[in-house]
Design an enzyme around this catalytic site. Structure first.
Site, short mmCIF file in Angstrom:
data_model
loop_
_atom_site.label_atom_id
_atom_site.label_comp_id
_atom_site.label_asym_id
_atom_site.label_seq_id
_atom_site.Cartn_x
_atom_site.Cartn_y
_atom_site.Cartn_z
N LYS A 254 0.86 -1.20 0.00
CA LYS A 254 0.00 0.00 0.00
C LYS A 254 0.88 1.23 0.00
O LYS A 254 1.64 1.46 0.94
CB LYS A 254 -0.91 0.00 1.24
CG LYS A 254 -1.63 1.33 1.51
CD LYS A 254 -2.47 1.31 2.79
CE LYS A 254 -3.04 2.69 3.11
NZ LYS A 254 -3.80 2.72 4.38
N LYS A 266 -10.09 12.96 8.00
CA LYS A 266 -9.55 12.67 9.33
C LYS A 266 -9.52 13.95 10.17
O LYS A 266 -9.41 15.04 9.62
CB LYS A 266 -8.11 12.15 9.20
CG LYS A 266 -7.98 10.74 8.68
CD LYS A 266 -6.51 10.32 8.64
CE LYS A 266 -6.35 8.92 8.07
NZ LYS A 266 -6.94 7.87 8.91
N ARG A 340 -7.42 -0.74 1.56
CA ARG A 340 -7.92 -2.04 1.05
C ARG A 340 -8.34 -1.93 -0.40
O ARG A 340 -8.27 -2.90 -1.16
CB ARG A 340 -9.05 -2.54 1.97
CG ARG A 340 -10.24 -1.67 2.01
CD ARG A 340 -11.11 -1.90 3.26
NE ARG A 340 -10.49 -1.36 4.48
CZ ARG A 340 -11.03 -1.45 5.69
NH1 ARG A 340 -12.19 -2.07 5.86
NH2 ARG A 340 -10.43 -0.94 6.74
#
Ligand code: BES
Ligand code: MN
Ligand code: ZN
Length: 490
Positions: A254, A266, A340
């Site tokens: 990643k 965030k 992911r």
């Protein structure tokens, strides 16, 4: 990149001690007996070491502790460092003891009197690993480190082992530099360029650009980067040093160069730490560098998804449905669960292209793994007990913490979506496991696979055994060893 301290291995020459600048390292075991090197230093310093031992200094020292005598009379050296270590200390003990010395390395260098040491190369590797500082973004005089000279019993016997250690140190430094770099410097393009530069080492490197990724149908990966001005890329590194026709091991990383969370933004506090969200890709690049430098007799491919997760008018919205290269659709509930999505497509591409014998992905994937395991262990998830066991063994041998986590159908069920084939998040419980279950949906039948969640270990706020605070390079050593164990039979 940050260049490791120069290390040399020479036959012991005690006549050089009196005039040597820098530091002299003497090894003494708990029994306090002085070896030949220690005796010479003791004589030159008119009994300083004997007085130290007789005075009970060793009683309060454990293996790996160092006591320094500054500006010792009778020597040119700036210090004598007494390292407490058994001559037959384990490899890990020797390496950790070396790291304690590496912390002390200055610009005048260090001579280590290691003739009595069973693992002088481990000691050397520890010194070099710990003698690291990321200064690329500082102005002013850069501190250059002096040489590390290991005086051993038979240099020609020891030297052949040293090159592999140097390759590991260089690979680890490459990873640490990438992870420490701020995101305005390490853009996706800069990351790809640094990987491309490794062609000079004999790696075959291909960079897949956005048009190609679109043609391949990597809708998950592209959905993460579409809000950023930096182009999304996949970098592919091939090292085919093994037998022709042997299926390679695939390493997938990643590489989110910065993770704002996207539209699911965030909070401000601590967001600056998300420069390390390319840690998985950093480790993959570092391992490939190590394998190339030591000309490993193994077939390994490294693939990294390079992308920036930004909010903008073009960014993916919560609720959007995207289509993966595999063909499955994903409802993006939370744009901050982006890692992911990156891995799903790159893993699929790796399997379709290389039919690997096994696949290992690395990612700073979840905050939840830090809640569970802290900064001591990476989370290990696997569909294959043999591969997993081999990895855990390699990690333990290298002193890199790794702990296996469970998987199972009930966790997978959390990913059910009303409108698509799956959601990109489960609920709050078991966040690291549901993330792993998501990835597992992109592992093809029959492929042994490990997912390493390195969010807690890639970069840390205090010094570790081998590294100062910041990027650790966790995993380069374990994976390098796994490759050696699996493909090179040593
Ligand atoms: N990059 C983060 C995970 C992370 C957190 C890495 C802290 C290093 C330190 C990842 O993309 C993320 O944001 N994960 C979310 C997932 C959640 C939205 C399901 C998390 O962990 O909060
Ligand atoms: Mn995120
Ligand atoms: Zn992330």
């Amino acid at each position: 990149m940050t260049t490791p301290a120069k290390t040399t291995i020479i036959d012991t020459d005690l006549d050089r001690i009196a005039e040597a600048p820098g530091r002299i390292v003497v090894l003494i075991a708990k029994d306090g007996k002085l070896n030949a090197g220690a005796k010479r230093v003791n004589k030159l310093t008119r009994g300083a070491l004997a007085r130290m031992v007789d005075g009970g200094a060793l009683d309060e020292m454990k293996s790996g502790d160092v006591k320094s005598l500054a500006w010792p009379a009778g020597l040119k050296a700036e210090a004598v460092d007494v390292l407490c270590i058994a001559s037959r200390a384990s490899a890990i003990e020797a390496r950790k003891a070396g790291a304690a010395l590496g912390k002390l390395l200055g610009k005048k260098g260090m001579i280590v009197l290691a003739a009595s040491q069973a693992s002088p190369v481990e000691l050397m590797q520890g010194i070099a690993l710990r003698a690291y500082e990321f200064t690329a973004r500082k102005t002013g005089d850069q501190k250059t480190l002096g040489d590390v000279t290991m005086m051993v019993k038979d240099a020609s016997d020891v030297e052949p082992l040293a090159d592999a250690a140097r390759a590991i140190v260089e690979g680890t430094f490459f990873t640490r530099d990438l992870v420490n770099e701020p995101a305005n410097h390490l853009t996706t393009t800069e990351f790809a360029n640094r990987i491309k530069d490794m062609e000079g080492l004999g790696l075959k490197v291909t960079i897949l650009e956005e048009d190609k990724l679109e043609a391949l149908g990597m809708g998950c990966l592209l959905s993460v980067g579409q809000g950023s001005a930096s182009p999304t890329k996949v970098a592919v590194m091939e090292w085919m040093g093994g037998k022709d026709g042997d299926a390679p091991l695939a390493l997938v990383g990643k590489g989110v160069v910065f993770d704002t969370g996207g539209i699911s933004l965030k909070p401000a506090s601590g967001m600056e730490d998300m420069t390390m969200d390319m840690g998985g890709a950093g480790v993959v690049a570092g391992v490939m560098r190590t394998l190339a430098l030591r000309r490993a007799k193994a077939n390994v491919v490294g693939l990294v998804g390079l992308v920036e997760n930004m909010p903008s008018d073009r960014a993916t919205r919560p609720g959007d449905v995207v289509t993966s290269m595999k063909g499955d659709t994903v409802e993006v509930i939370n744009t901050d669960a982006e890692g992911r999505l990156v891995l799903a497509d790159v893993m699929w591409y790796a399997q379709e292209t290389y039919k690997p014998c096994a696949m290992i992905d690395l990612a700073t994937l979840t905050g939840a793994i830090i809640v569970g395991l802290g900064h001591e262990n990476a989370g290990v998830f696997s569909n294959d007990d043999d591969l997993c066991g081999a990895f855990l063994k390699a990690a333990e041998a290298e002193g890199e913490g790794a702990w296996r986590m469970p998987m199972g159908q009930a966790y997978d069920d959390e990913l059910k979506s009303q409108i698509a084939d799956m959601k990109n998040v489960g609920g709050r419980p078991a966040g690291s496991i549901t993330a792993a279950q998501f990835l597992k949906r992109f592992v093809q039948e029959g492929i042994p696979w490990i997912h390493l969640d390195i969010a807690g270990v890639a970069s840390v706020k205090s010094d570790t055994a081998y590294a100062p605070k910041g990027a650790t390079g966790w995993g380069v050593m374990a994976l390098n060893r796994l490759v050696a164990d699996m493909a090179e039979g040593d």
